[in-house]
Design an enzyme around this catalytic site. Structure first.
Site, PDB file in Angstrom:
ATOM      1  N   SER A 171       0.976  -1.219  -0.098  1.00  0.00           N
ATOM      2  CA  SER A 171      -0.076   0.046  -0.061  1.00  0.00           C
ATOM      3  C   SER A 171       0.812   1.276   0.010  1.00  0.00           C
ATOM      4  CB  SER A 171      -0.810   0.113   1.230  1.00  0.00           C
ATOM      5  OG  SER A 171      -1.639  -1.079   1.303  1.00  0.00           O
ATOM      6  N   GLU A 175       9.425  -5.269  -6.656  1.00  0.00           N
ATOM      7  CA  GLU A 175       8.517  -6.174  -5.842  1.00  0.00           C
ATOM      8  C   GLU A 175       8.990  -7.740  -6.167  1.00  0.00           C
ATOM      9  OE1 GLU A 175       6.225  -5.923  -3.142  1.00  0.00           O
ATOM     10  OE2 GLU A 175       6.595  -8.228  -3.446  1.00  0.00           O
ATOM     11  N   CYS A 197      -5.627  -7.357   5.016  1.00  0.00           N
ATOM     12  CA  CYS A 197      -7.041  -6.746   5.305  1.00  0.00           C
ATOM     13  C   CYS A 197      -7.915  -7.300   4.384  1.00  0.00           C
ATOM     14  CB  CYS A 197      -6.753  -5.220   5.262  1.00  0.00           C
ATOM     15  SG  CYS A 197      -5.265  -4.534   5.740  1.00  0.00           S
ATOM     16  N   ALA A 237      15.379  -6.986  -4.490  1.00  0.00           N
ATOM     17  CA  ALA A 237      16.282  -5.984  -4.393  1.00  0.00           C
ATOM     18  C   ALA A 237      17.131  -5.840  -3.241  1.00  0.00           C
ATOM     19  CB  ALA A 237      15.609  -4.372  -4.443  1.00  0.00           C
ATOM     20  N   TYR A 287      -4.911  -7.908  17.296  1.00  0.00           N
ATOM     21  CA  TYR A 287      -5.867  -7.658  16.294  1.00  0.00           C
ATOM     22  C   TYR A 287      -6.106  -9.186  15.575  1.00  0.00           C
ATOM     23  CZ  TYR A 287      -5.706  -2.729  15.800  1.00  0.00           C
ATOM     24  OH  TYR A 287      -5.506  -1.287  16.064  1.00  0.00           O
ATOM     25  N   ARG A 326      -4.789  -5.924  24.578  1.00  0.00           N
ATOM     26  CA  ARG A 326      -4.227  -4.847  25.501  1.00  0.00           C
ATOM     27  C   ARG A 326      -4.076  -3.566  24.780  1.00  0.00           C
ATOM     28  NH1 ARG A 326       1.522  -3.712  26.386  1.00  0.00           N
ATOM     29  NH2 ARG A 326       2.146  -5.027  24.759  1.00  0.00           N
ATOM     30  N   GLY A 373       2.286 -11.178  16.845  1.00  0.00           N
ATOM     31  CA  GLY A 373       3.063  -9.861  16.302  1.00  0.00           C
ATOM     32  C   GLY A 373       3.585  -9.845  15.032  1.00  0.00           C
ATOM     33  N   ASP A 419       4.756  -0.249   7.664  1.00  0.00           N
ATOM     34  CA  ASP A 419       5.133  -1.070   8.881  1.00  0.00           C
ATOM     35  C   ASP A 419       6.607  -1.534   8.718  1.00  0.00           C
ATOM     36  OD1 ASP A 419       2.315  -1.555   8.402  1.00  0.00           O
ATOM     37  OD2 ASP A 419       2.401  -3.745   8.336  1.00  0.00           O
ATOM     38  N   HIS A 471     -33.044   7.490  13.111  1.00  0.00           N
ATOM     39  CA  HIS A 471     -33.868   6.788  13.569  1.00  0.00           C
ATOM     40  C   HIS A 471     -34.187   5.523  12.755  1.00  0.00           C
ATOM     41  CE1 HIS A 471     -36.144   4.993  17.109  1.00  0.00           C
ATOM     42  NE2 HIS A 471     -37.182   5.102  16.320  1.00  0.00           N
TER      43      HIS A 471
HETATM   44  P1  NDP Z   1      -0.352  -7.401  18.045  1.00  0.00           P
HETATM   45  O1  NDP Z   1       0.988  -6.629  18.206  1.00  0.00           O
HETATM   46  O2  NDP Z   1      -1.694  -6.632  18.023  1.00  0.00           O
HETATM   47  O3  NDP Z   1      -0.471  -8.424  18.929  1.00  0.00           O
HETATM   48  C1  NDP Z   1       0.678  -9.392  19.067  1.00  0.00           C
HETATM   49  C2  NDP Z   1       0.308 -10.396  20.326  1.00  0.00           C
HETATM   50  O4  NDP Z   1       1.207 -11.325  20.479  1.00  0.00           O
HETATM   51  C3  NDP Z   1      -0.007  -9.364  21.785  1.00  0.00           C
HETATM   52  O5  NDP Z   1      -1.226 -10.035  22.307  1.00  0.00           O
HETATM   53  C4  NDP Z   1       1.383 -10.055  22.248  1.00  0.00           C
HETATM   54  O6  NDP Z   1       1.241 -10.127  23.600  1.00  0.00           O
HETATM   55  C5  NDP Z   1       1.664 -11.341  21.634  1.00  0.00           C
HETATM   56  N1  NDP Z   1       2.959 -11.738  21.730  1.00  0.00           N
HETATM   57  C6  NDP Z   1       4.003 -11.002  21.318  1.00  0.00           C
HETATM   58  N2  NDP Z   1       5.057 -11.856  21.588  1.00  0.00           N
HETATM   59  C7  NDP Z   1       4.769 -13.174  22.069  1.00  0.00           C
HETATM   60  C8  NDP Z   1       5.387 -14.116  22.538  1.00  0.00           C
HETATM   61  N3  NDP Z   1       6.820 -14.386  22.230  1.00  0.00           N
HETATM   62  N4  NDP Z   1       4.712 -15.172  23.033  1.00  0.00           N
HETATM   63  C9  NDP Z   1       3.593 -15.073  23.146  1.00  0.00           C
HETATM   64  N5  NDP Z   1       2.693 -14.026  22.853  1.00  0.00           N
HETATM   65  C10 NDP Z   1       3.346 -13.126  22.164  1.00  0.00           C
HETATM   66  O7  NDP Z   1       0.004  -7.929  16.709  1.00  0.00           O
HETATM   67  P2  NDP Z   1      -0.832  -8.654  15.578  1.00  0.00           P
HETATM   68  O8  NDP Z   1      -0.042  -9.627  15.113  1.00  0.00           O
HETATM   69  O9  NDP Z   1      -1.928  -9.169  16.061  1.00  0.00           O
HETATM   70  O10 NDP Z   1      -0.972  -7.472  14.523  1.00  0.00           O
HETATM   71  C11 NDP Z   1      -0.018  -6.890  13.691  1.00  0.00           C
HETATM   72  C12 NDP Z   1      -0.375  -5.398  13.661  1.00  0.00           C
HETATM   73  O11 NDP Z   1      -1.230  -5.544  12.278  1.00  0.00           O
HETATM   74  C13 NDP Z   1      -1.195  -4.872  14.492  1.00  0.00           C
HETATM   75  O12 NDP Z   1      -0.480  -4.110  15.538  1.00  0.00           O
HETATM   76  C14 NDP Z   1      -2.071  -4.090  13.766  1.00  0.00           C
HETATM   77  O13 NDP Z   1      -1.551  -2.572  13.647  1.00  0.00           O
HETATM   78  C15 NDP Z   1      -2.100  -4.628  12.252  1.00  0.00           C
HETATM   79  N6  NDP Z   1      -3.228  -5.159  12.129  1.00  0.00           N
HETATM   80  C16 NDP Z   1      -4.600  -4.255  11.864  1.00  0.00           C
HETATM   81  C17 NDP Z   1      -5.775  -4.629  12.005  1.00  0.00           C
HETATM   82  C18 NDP Z   1      -6.880  -3.874  11.736  1.00  0.00           C
HETATM   83  O14 NDP Z   1      -6.746  -2.691  11.445  1.00  0.00           O
HETATM   84  N7  NDP Z   1      -8.143  -4.417  11.886  1.00  0.00           N
HETATM   85  C19 NDP Z   1      -6.105  -6.433  11.671  1.00  0.00           C
HETATM   86  C20 NDP Z   1      -4.734  -6.960  11.900  1.00  0.00           C
HETATM   87  C21 NDP Z   1      -3.321  -6.623  11.962  1.00  0.00           C
HETATM   88  P3  NDP Z   1       1.532  -8.856  24.587  1.00  0.00           P
HETATM   89  O15 NDP Z   1       0.233  -8.107  24.707  1.00  0.00           O
HETATM   90  O16 NDP Z   1       1.878  -9.313  25.971  1.00  0.00           O
HETATM   91  O17 NDP Z   1       2.621  -7.976  24.057  1.00  0.00           O
END
Ligand code: NDP
Length: 460
Positions: A14, A34, A47, A113, A176, A203, A261, A302, A435
């Site tokens: 994007s 790419e 998405c 690249a 997410y 969180r 993550g 990202d 409404h």
């Molecule tokens: P997030 O950062 O939202 O969540 C990652 C989760 O993994 C957290 O709960 C984290 O825990 C946990 N975690 C991290 N490391 C470990 C580990 N070593 N062991 C166990 N658990 C772990 O990432 P996502 O992958 O869900 O999404 C990535 C990004 O993509 C998001 O931040 C968002 O910006 C984007 N996204 C947006 C969407 C939307 O707009 N609808 C949809 C999907 C993705 P803790 O909380 O303890 O850190």
């Protein structure tokens, strides 16, 4: 092929595509490299396919309430049909991205690249490109914890291509992706277990939203394992994956998905050859104009570890093109970014959570409405919708809005506009309701449900 450009963009997602098209529109000679498919995470494995799967999973709720509206439905779900149709749509969108680049006059190159210096990029094919500016827009990649047998698990990348719907799936993570895929798989009929190392999903979101989503997933049969994590995966003779948990328990699942993550995609890019600084997560460090520590190299999306959201990457790509190729220094505002989680209930949120607002302002008013969404009122489904406005007591300014329920994502997009303009509760009150809708609650909230003064909750 021309080998000298004003701009070489690495990454066709994007952010990269928007920057390339705009820069070309400003008269720059642009190449975009790419290595995989145009469209990036959002279109190919994020998405777009996610939302299509969310639509598919929501039929379960529709069929559930259909009898209360007089319909008798005999429904069966076929995963391979969904995946094939989804893939066809992704192919169509990818072609559109290629056509848009071509129409803009961008030289689109399918290759990998590597940066070899501040103004040079080497392709795997052997060609070397020279550029006054290089833009890195290589996105992120799923992170998987380093545990024994981790390779037996999948990430969201593979979840989109499973041959069969797993009968049982363990999803690790509380963000997410974990929550959205738990919703999808539960809606389509899998037995879903979500394991999260802390005590509540999502969180950083407002606590009422977190409670609503947890309740909604519970009602859809999702089991939660809180406070520990997966420690080891092993293949069983019957093909299932046996998961050993850090609390000593074990359980078998048809599939295990890590939603733990995403990390910036900077490995092997050759950034060190141009002195580009990365932080400890591997994200490229950039200034407010997306410029890296090497003045000829910028980065958007990202890969910079800012807000990992498609619309933000697009804005960053556009701001980069405006700044560098249109002599209009442009920054991206990172406050008040509205966002949605496509869970059940769906979440829409913008501004401060109640917890954050209470810690930043001496006195806040909190308005909460909870009610059964109208489409459920003929059935016995118990779930409630939640809408919440948080205002600063002194000025009446709306600091946060959080919605959990049908249409939350669509609503929050529009709430973000008045909030960006500094709207007060009085501005919301002056607006005539539509409404019967759920959104009308936002303009008919009368007295605060409670206030928080100096951190103490008081009934208003
Ligand atoms: P997030 O950062 O939202 O969540 C990652 C989760 O993994 C957290 O709960 C984290 O825990 C946990 N975690 C991290 N490391 C470990 C580990 N070593 N062991 C166990 N658990 C772990 O990432 P996502 O992958 O869900 O999404 C990535 C990004 O993509 C998001 O931040 C968002 O910006 C984007 N996204 C947006 C969407 C939307 O707009 N609808 C949809 C999907 C993705 P803790 O909380 O303890 O850190």
């Amino acid at each position: 092929m021309e080998k000298t450009f004003d701009l070489v963009v690495i990454g066709g997602g994007s952010g990269g595509v928007r920057a390339a098209r705009m820069a070309a529109g400003f008269g720059a000679r642009v190449a975009l490299v790419e290595e995989f498919r145009y469209g990036g995470t959002c279109v190919i494995r994020g998405c777009v396919p996610k939302k299509l799967l969310v639509f598919a999973s929501r039929f379960a709720d529709t069929f559930d309430i259909a009898p209360s509206f007089g319909w008798q439905v005999d429904a069966r779900f076929d995963w391979p049909t969904l995946i094939a149709n989804k893939d066809r749509e992704i192919d169509r969108l990818e072609k559109i991205y290629g056509t848009l680049l071509e129409a803009a006059g961008v030289t689109a190159i399918k290759d990998r690249a590597t940066i070899t210096g501040p103004n040079t990029v080497r392709l795997d094919s052997g060609d070397e490109l020279h550029a006054e500016h290089i833009l890195v827009a290589t996105g992120g990649t799923p992170f998987t914890p380093a545990i024994e047998g981790a390779e037996l698990g999948i990430s969201s990348n593979e979840a989109f291509h499973l041959e069969q719907l797993p009968k049982s799936i363990l999803i690790e993570g509380g963000g997410y992706i974990a929550v959205e895929f738990a919703t999808i798989f539960a809606g389509l009929g899998s037995e879903v277990t979500l394991i999260y190392r802390r005590d509540k999903i999502l969180r950083g979101f407002d606590m009422d939203v977190r409670d609503c989503v947890e309740d909604g997933l519970h009602q859809r049969g999702v089991r939660f394992r809180y406070g520990y994590h997966t420690a080891k995966l092993a293949k069983q003779d019957d093909g299932k994956v046996c998961v050993s948990f850090s609390n000593g328990e074990e359980a078998p699942f048809d599939a295990v998905m890590f939603a733990t993550g995403r990390h910036p995609n900077t490995k092997g890019l050759g950034l060190e050859n141009a002195g580009v600084e990365c932080d400890q997560t591997g994200a490229i460090v950039v200034d407010e104009y997306s410029r890296s520590s090497c003045p000829s190299i910028h980065a958007v999306g990202d890969v910079t570890g800012r807000a990992a959201l498609t619309p933000v990457a697009i804005r960053e790509g556009a701001a980069f093109a405006q700044t560098v190729f249109h002599h209009t220094p442009t920054t991206v505002p990172y406050d008040l970014i509205p966002t949605a989680v496509f869970s059940e209930p769906e979440v829409g949120t913008v501004g401060l959570s109640e917890e954050d607002a209470a810690s930043r302002y001496r006195s806040i008013d909190v308005y909460v409405a909870r009610f059964r969404p109208m489409q459920n009122t003929l059935s016995d489904r118990p779930e409630k919708m939640m809408l919440k406005l948080i205002t600063e007591t002194a000025s009446g300014r709306v600091l946060g809005c959080h919605i959990a329920g049908p249409g939350a994502g669509e609503m929050i997009q529009l709430v973000a506009i008045p909030m960006g303009m500094g709207a007060t509760k009085a501005d919301f009150d002056r607006t005539v309701a539509v409404h019967p809708t759920a959104a009308e609650e936002l303009v008919t909230l009368k007295a605060p449900s409670y206030c928080i003064i100096d951190g103490e909750k008081k009934t208003a």
